[in-house]
Design an enzyme around this catalytic site. Structure first.
Site, mmCIF file in Angstrom:
data_model
loop_
_atom_site.group_PDB
_atom_site.id
_atom_site.type_symbol
_atom_site.label_atom_id
_atom_site.label_comp_id
_atom_site.label_asym_id
_atom_site.label_seq_id
_atom_site.Cartn_x
_atom_site.Cartn_y
_atom_site.Cartn_z
ATOM 1 N N GLN A 165 -2.676 -11.982 8.249
ATOM 2 C CA GLN A 165 -2.846 -11.744 6.807
ATOM 3 C C GLN A 165 -2.143 -12.844 5.996
ATOM 4 O O GLN A 165 -2.693 -13.382 5.034
ATOM 5 C CB GLN A 165 -2.269 -10.383 6.448
ATOM 6 C CG GLN A 165 -2.157 -10.131 4.957
ATOM 7 C CD GLN A 165 -1.817 -8.690 4.633
ATOM 8 O OE1 GLN A 165 -2.686 -7.842 4.649
ATOM 9 N NE2 GLN A 165 -0.558 -8.408 4.337
ATOM 10 N N LYS A 198 5.038 -9.521 9.755
ATOM 11 C CA LYS A 198 4.425 -8.690 10.804
ATOM 12 C C LYS A 198 2.911 -8.879 10.766
ATOM 13 O O LYS A 198 2.268 -9.007 11.787
ATOM 14 C CB LYS A 198 4.776 -7.219 10.624
ATOM 15 C CG LYS A 198 4.156 -6.365 11.734
ATOM 16 C CD LYS A 198 4.705 -4.979 11.753
ATOM 17 C CE LYS A 198 4.153 -4.130 10.635
ATOM 18 N NZ LYS A 198 2.704 -3.845 10.778
ATOM 19 N N MET A 231 0.844 -1.195 0.000
ATOM 20 C CA MET A 231 0.000 0.000 0.000
ATOM 21 C C MET A 231 0.885 1.253 0.000
ATOM 22 O O MET A 231 0.415 2.349 0.298
ATOM 23 C CB MET A 231 -0.951 -0.006 1.197
ATOM 24 C CG MET A 231 -1.884 -1.227 1.165
ATOM 25 S SD MET A 231 -3.449 -0.979 2.028
ATOM 26 C CE MET A 231 -2.872 -0.597 3.665
ATOM 27 N N GLY A 232 2.166 1.063 -0.300
ATOM 28 C CA GLY A 232 3.054 2.210 -0.476
ATOM 29 C C GLY A 232 3.594 2.782 0.814
ATOM 30 O O GLY A 232 3.523 2.162 1.873
ATOM 31 N N HIS A 248 9.469 -2.881 3.417
ATOM 32 C CA HIS A 248 9.039 -3.097 2.029
ATOM 33 C C HIS A 248 10.250 -3.350 1.124
ATOM 34 O O HIS A 248 10.204 -4.207 0.234
ATOM 35 C CB HIS A 248 8.332 -1.857 1.473
ATOM 36 C CG HIS A 248 7.058 -1.498 2.162
ATOM 37 N ND1 HIS A 248 6.935 -0.398 2.963
ATOM 38 C CD2 HIS A 248 5.843 -2.089 2.147
ATOM 39 C CE1 HIS A 248 5.699 -0.320 3.424
ATOM 40 N NE2 HIS A 248 5.010 -1.331 2.949
ATOM 41 N N ARG A 295 2.444 2.960 9.401
ATOM 42 C CA ARG A 295 1.640 3.713 10.377
ATOM 43 C C ARG A 295 2.492 4.290 11.510
ATOM 44 O O ARG A 295 1.978 5.075 12.311
ATOM 45 C CB ARG A 295 0.531 2.829 10.931
ATOM 46 C CG ARG A 295 -0.550 2.524 9.890
ATOM 47 C CD ARG A 295 -1.761 1.837 10.495
ATOM 48 N NE ARG A 295 -2.889 1.828 9.592
ATOM 49 C CZ ARG A 295 -3.259 0.774 8.856
ATOM 50 N NH1 ARG A 295 -2.583 -0.351 8.913
ATOM 51 N NH2 ARG A 295 -4.310 0.853 8.064
HETATM 52 O O1 PAF Z 1 -0.127 -5.628 3.785
HETATM 53 C C1 PAF Z 1 -0.577 -4.751 3.006
HETATM 54 O O2 PAF Z 1 0.056 -3.724 2.762
HETATM 55 C C2 PAF Z 1 -1.938 -4.951 2.366
HETATM 56 O O3 PAF Z 1 -2.823 -5.561 3.233
HETATM 57 C C3 PAF Z 1 -1.877 -5.711 1.014
HETATM 58 C C4 PAF Z 1 -1.335 -7.127 1.205
HETATM 59 C C5 PAF Z 1 -0.998 -4.953 0.052
HETATM 60 C C6 PAF Z 1 -3.282 -5.823 0.411
HETATM 61 O O4 PAF Z 1 -3.842 -4.579 0.177
#
Ligand code: PAF
Length: 282
Positions: A153, A149, A30-31, A37, A187
């Site tokens: 998910q 983390k 999500m940038g 990242h 965040r």
């Molecule tokens: O972890 C994230 O940044 C988001 O949940 C993802 C996997 C890009 C899905 O929008």
């Protein structure tokens, strides 16, 4: 690096790339990139011929009142960082291109989406699963890489891929931490100085749990009480402190190999998560 904004163009690139026999890795994001990242990108770039990084602040995984509008964005800086860390394609579609007005489908991974973060964020993992279903179809990756983390998910995504028979290898990447131990997160920019300091109680409480488990304490309720005290003393408001099985995400009766300690707590208004996995207990 090339930037693609249109889903149809993304699909065409993937088809062409696969036709030439090249493998594709996908890092969905999500940038607002941080070192977490970037290490996913380098890890992914080393494991495929071509790397696609998607950058999409997915509106359907945010509930009303969450931080969709103020989620930090830095498109140009992100593009430069993705290019410098091995991305061949930056895929950043507009929300209307991903979710046209007549979009009607939701993908739900039942049974593991409702506990932990799902309890305070109902619908969140359905939003994640739905956008990933779209990204997987558009990018057709051989493998996709996610940070550990967001441990729940990752479990949801592994289940999604297994259940829907995608031939995609899902790889987890260890949590990347600041030098003082705080898990990197986009965040973290919301935290003021005091909240940032208080947030260190999260990694400290994981360390405490590791130490206590090393001493032989295996009872979740005892460890939970101690962690709660550490978080509360720092001024954090714990949302959950759970010892769960890494695959089923069900609470364990005793901590053992493959147990994950998952934490969520608020520092000020900011919700933070962290976790650790226990291994090789005697
Ligand atoms: O972890 C994230 O940044 C988001 O949940 C993802 C996997 C890009 C899905 O929008």
């Amino acid at each position: 690096m090339e930037t693609i904004t249109q889903p149809a163009e993304m699909s065409a690139w993937s088809e062409q790339t696969r036709r030439t026999g090249q493998s594709i890795a996908l890092v969905p994001t999500m940038g607002f990139f941080h070192e977490g990242h970037l290490s996913l990108m380098r890890f992914a770039a080393a494991r495929a011929d071509r790397l696609v990084v998607s950058l999409f602040v997915n509106p359907i995984q945010f509930a009303p009142g969450e931080d969709l509008e103020r989620y930090p964005r830095a498109r140009e800086r992100d593009a430069a960082l993705a290019a410098a860390n091995g991305a061949d394609i930056l895929f950043c579609p507009e929300p209307a291109a991903m979710y046209p007005r007549d979009f009607r489908t939701t993908v739900t991974v039942a049974g593991i989406s409702e506990g932990l973060c799902g309890r305070s964020r109902p619908g969140h993992f359905a939003g994640v699963a739905t956008v990933l279903a779209k990204l997987f179809n558009l990018v057709q990756p051989d493998r996709a890489i996610f940070g550990e983390k967001d441990f729940q998910q990752l479990a949801v995504i592994r289940t999604l891929v297994r259940d829907l028979n995608w031939n995609i290898e899902i790889l987890g990447h260890p949590i990347v931490r600041e030098p003082d131990g705080l898990a990197m997160s986009s965040r973290n920019v919301y935290l003021n100085k005091d909240e940032r300091q208080a947030a260190l109680a999260l990694p400290l409480s994981l360390e405490h749990a590791r130490h206590r488990v090393g001493q032989g304490e295996r009872r979740p309720e005892v460890l939970r009480g101690e962690i709660n005290a550490i978080l509360a003393a720092a001024g954090l408001r714990p949302e959950y402190i759970e010892f769960v099985d890494e695959l089923s995400l069900q609470p364990v009766a005793l901590v053992g190999e493959g147990t994950v300690l998952a934490l969520a707590a608020r520092s000020g208004a900011t919700r933070l998560i962290d976790n650790c996995r226990f291994k090789q207990l005697d």
